[in-house]
Scaffold this motif. Structure first.
Motif, PDB file in Angstrom:
ATOM      1  N   SER A  66       0.826  -1.206   0.000  1.00 38.46           N
ATOM      2  CA  SER A  66       0.000   0.000   0.000  1.00 38.46           C
ATOM      3  C   SER A  66       0.863   1.260   0.000  1.00 38.46           C
ATOM      4  O   SER A  66       0.532   2.261  -0.653  1.00 38.46           O
ATOM      5  N   LYS A  70       0.550   4.235  -2.824  1.00 42.52           N
ATOM      6  CA  LYS A  70       0.245   5.616  -2.441  1.00 42.52           C
ATOM      7  C   LYS A  70       1.370   6.562  -2.868  1.00 42.52           C
ATOM      8  O   LYS A  70       1.120   7.661  -3.366  1.00 42.52           O
ATOM      9  N   LYS A  74       0.964   9.695  -5.735  1.00 48.92           N
ATOM     10  CA  LYS A  74       1.117  11.075  -5.266  1.00 48.92           C
ATOM     11  C   LYS A  74       2.131  11.841  -6.106  1.00 48.92           C
ATOM     12  O   LYS A  74       2.100  13.064  -6.161  1.00 48.92           O
TER      13      LYS A  74
END
Length: 735
Positions: A66, A70, A74
């Motif tokens: 995860s 992420k 971003k």
């Protein structure tokens, strides 16, 4: 958005002969609603495994996966820059973990594969000894380099990664794996690509494989959806549910035994709608498992009614055809008493006619089918190009043009037309204008064949146009003379391993020497032990010498270059660059370029020097720029990483350039002093100023035959050279 590819992910894990249905090493993710700039159309697949004495818990593995997703979404900029940033962030996390748990035995090492799919383009990152292969109808591409694989993440500050790119098409299969079984040959993987999803596990994981962690990714034309499935759910869906024909989970062939076994017997069992003689029943043995007993039942309940119906229909069709053909011919012929044809001949004719009709229909179908596929991809390319012309954001516009080009590639997979050529040229022109690209029309430079297994890994060009080529396989150098119509190999030239008062091993690098040098040599070669050999055409006695030994001893010398007659040698093992001043001679003790503090050079692959400025190229394509100083109060200092200034709209200063990974670097001396970098995977040269400001790039006008580029050179006479294994090309340098 126009039609893209749907992705079906199937994690595959076996540990000590035990199949794990819910592995935690794979995570697939579509772009979130709020993604960084340039991430809106990216679909990310992460495959992360670990090795070492310490094994992360499933919760920790999930956390790391995860975290990678992420971090990637971003980031803004190119896909490779975002993947690199995610890998570097994970490397820091694992490094912290290893330091905090240094009291435990062993370390936690991450082996990472990240695949980004932008419509029909694959961008792949690897860190550590991992493997990937892309299975396509006409070829299989393997993505692995044992020499640059690195050890993985979590072992040091430097993050060793490598990148690959490829075009994707419907029905392609991508495999990401932590190991690569010997059984996965080209032929074997093509069977996997053609097989149903249920058979995939059987093909990829035969009983001979005891442990393996991988992910199977199937491409299908669609609207860009992504679905992650478990093997357990696939089994349940196939056995217990009806699946639409033609879907990825098509069970029509998965449940059909290839042939009847010796245990199969014929019986007369009444089945509604099926002739009695057509029913097959299998007699199971008493010691069979429930699963084994269920297989014949599926065969009986599914296959035999279909087979019987086909047999009955075929029989009735033939009988009707014979009667119709007889009646027709009797009516056509004047004397039916003279016309007596044996029934066997009539039967043959009746069987041949439908076969011929089917063949003709199949040909028409496939021709029209290919035409339809061409038309659909061509229309998608036109629509995407129109979208690109209507947009303003340079990053989005560039992605649209690239997508349009991929659709043209897909269309021309089925057929090439004048319209597709025109559209391709138009799209390339738009991309070239955006990316400041100059197209190069390469020609073969050397018609003669090199010895078998030759791989050119370095080229240098003398002022007179002579070409020197380093064979990375044997460590020897070829000399090619310009004839006015290409190059011819010099059969009398020798430069390579030699046993004399100094034993020179296989050469690892060569560099051009200034004219009138004291060695009376055109080039200088280096082996990994720090021995040098100076070679000159027509000179049977090359200059051989052992370089002066550094105060800390020799490690492994990998590269050399000359700047203002001074010799610079890269020693990756000692993490040093040694300077041999021409005034003192090459036998003297060298001066270290760096003082007490130096950048990490363990992963350096190439270097150049200009007026004391050192440019080091790392395995991951990043550049370190350092300036030499012998003043204690102001020692040598470095910009690590050195940032590239990109003047194109939508770009800024960055350590990377688009989705490219540089593998070679060369300095073009004055009067046009500048730096060239090679992207081997795209056979492209990037041109920069000495301050690393992007100027332009040189791309082949037409695709080149051969492997990815292995060497390049740019001469002061404005000629460029590109080697693909043992194939060498050249062309004038565009203005």
């Amino acid at each position: 958005m126009t039609a893209s590819l749907d992705l079906f992910l199937l994690p595959l894990n076996r540990t000590d002969n035990l199949d794990v249905y819910s592995p935690v090493s794979v995570l697939g993710s579509p772009p979130p609603r709020r993604a960084g700039r340039g991430r809106s159309f990216d679909r990310l697949i992460v495959h992360l495994t670990f090795e070492g004495a310490v094994t992360p818990t499933p919760q920790e593995r999930s956390k790391y996966l995860s975290f990678l997703v992420k971090t990637y979404y971003k980031a803004s900029g190119s896909a490779t820059a975002a993947m690199r940033g995610a890998a570097e962030s994970l490397n820091k996390e694992l490094l912290i973990w290893n330091r905090e748990h240094s009291d435990k035995k062993g370390q936690l090492v991450g082996l990472l594969s990240m695949a980004v799919i932008k419509e029909r383009r694959l961008y792949l990152l690897q860190s550590g000894p991992v493997y990937a292969c892309l299975v396509q109808p006409d070829r299989t591409q393997y993505f692995h380099d044992e020499f640059t694989a690195g050890r993985g993440l979590g072992l040091g500050k430097a993050t060793s990664v490598r990148f690959y790119q490829a075009s994707l098409y419907s029905s392609d299969v991508l495999l990401l794996s932590s190991q690569y079984p010997d059984i996965w040959t080209d032929e074997y993987l093509h069977q996997v690509r053609k097989s149903t999803l249920r058979n995939t596990f059987k093909y990829l994981f035969p009983e001979s494989i005891h442990s393996l962690d991988a992910v199977y990714i199937k491409m299908r034309t669609g609207n860009g959806q992504m679905k992650v499935m478990s093997w357990e759910s696939v089994q349940k869906k196939i056995v217990g549910a009806k699946v639409p024909s033609g879907s990825l989970l098509d069970e029509s062939r998965a449940n059909f035994p290839r042939k009847l076994t010796d245990e199969t017997v014929l019986t007369k069992t009444k089945t509604p709608g099926v002739p009695e003689e057509a029913v097959v029943k299998t007699s199971p043995k008493a010691d069979k498992t429930k699963e084994e007993r269920d297989k014949p039942k599926v065969f009986q309940d599914t296959v035999l009614p279909v087979t019987a119906a086909i047999s009955r229909a075929t029989k009735e069709t033939l009988q009707h055809a014979i009667r119709s053909l007889t009646t027709l011919m009797k009516r056509m012929l004047p004397d039916e008493s003279l016309f007596t044809i044996p029934s066997s001949v009539m039967l043959l004719v009746a069987m041949a006619v439908p076969i011929i009709v089917v063949v003709i229909a199949s040909v028409v179908y496939f021709q029209r089918g290919k035409g339809a596929l061409y038309e659909q991809n061509f229309i998608n390319a036109q629509e995407t190009a129109q979208q690109a012309m209507a947009l303003d954001d340079p990053l989005v516009v560039r992605e649209k043009w690239r997508s349009a080009l991929e659709y043209v590639n897909s269309a021309e997979y089925y057929k090439i037309t004048d319209e597709s050529k025109v559209l391709r040229e138009y799209i390339n022109s738009a991309l070239d204008e955006l990316d400041i690209v100059k197209r190069v029309d390469y020609l073969p430079a050397i018609e003669e064949r090199f010895p078998e297994k030759t791989v050119i890994t370095k080229m240098v060009v003398a002022d007179d146009g002579d070409l020197y080529l380093l064979n990375g396989t044997e460590g020897n150098v070829f000399h090619a003379i310009y004839t006015g119509q290409g190059y011819s190999l010099d059969k009398n030239f020798f430069c390579g391993p030699v046993t004399a008062y100094v034993v020179v091993g296989p050469l690892v690098d060569i560099t051009l020497l200034p004219k009138g040098n004291d060695l009376d040599s055109a080039i200088l070669g280096l082996d990994k032990e720090g021995n040098i050999i100076g070679c000159n055409p027509g000179n049977d006695a090359p200059y051989i010498e052992k370089l002066g030994i550094p105060d800390v001893g020799w490690g492994v010398s990998t590269n050399l270059t000359v700047d203002n007659t001074n010799l610079y040698v890269l020693d990756t093992e000692k993490n040093a660059v040694w300077i041999y001043w021409s005034t003192a001679g090459y036998k003297s003790t060298p001066t270290p370029f760096f003082g007490e503090s130096s950048p990490n050079l363990n992963d350096a692959v190439d270097m150049v020097v200009h007026d004391g400025d050192l440019f080091v190229l790392h395995q991951n394509g990043i550049i370190t720029k350092c300036t030499f100083s012998q003043i204690n109060a102001s020692p040598s200092y470095c910009e690590d990483p050195a940032l590239i200034t990109d003047p194109r709209p939508g770009y800024d200063r960055s350590a990377t350039m688009d989705d490219s990974v540089f593998s070679k670097i060369q300095l073009l001396p004055p009067p046009d002093a500048s730096i060239y970098l090679l992207d081997s995977q795209q056979n492209t040269m990037f041109h920069f100023s000495l301050r690393l400001r992007y100027l332009d790039r040189l791309m082949p006008k037409e695709p080149l035959k051969g492997n990815p580029a292995t060497a390049f050179a740019v001469s002061t006479t404005r000629m460029i050279y590109l080697a693909l294994g043992d194939q060498v090309y050249y062309a004038p340098l565009p203005w």
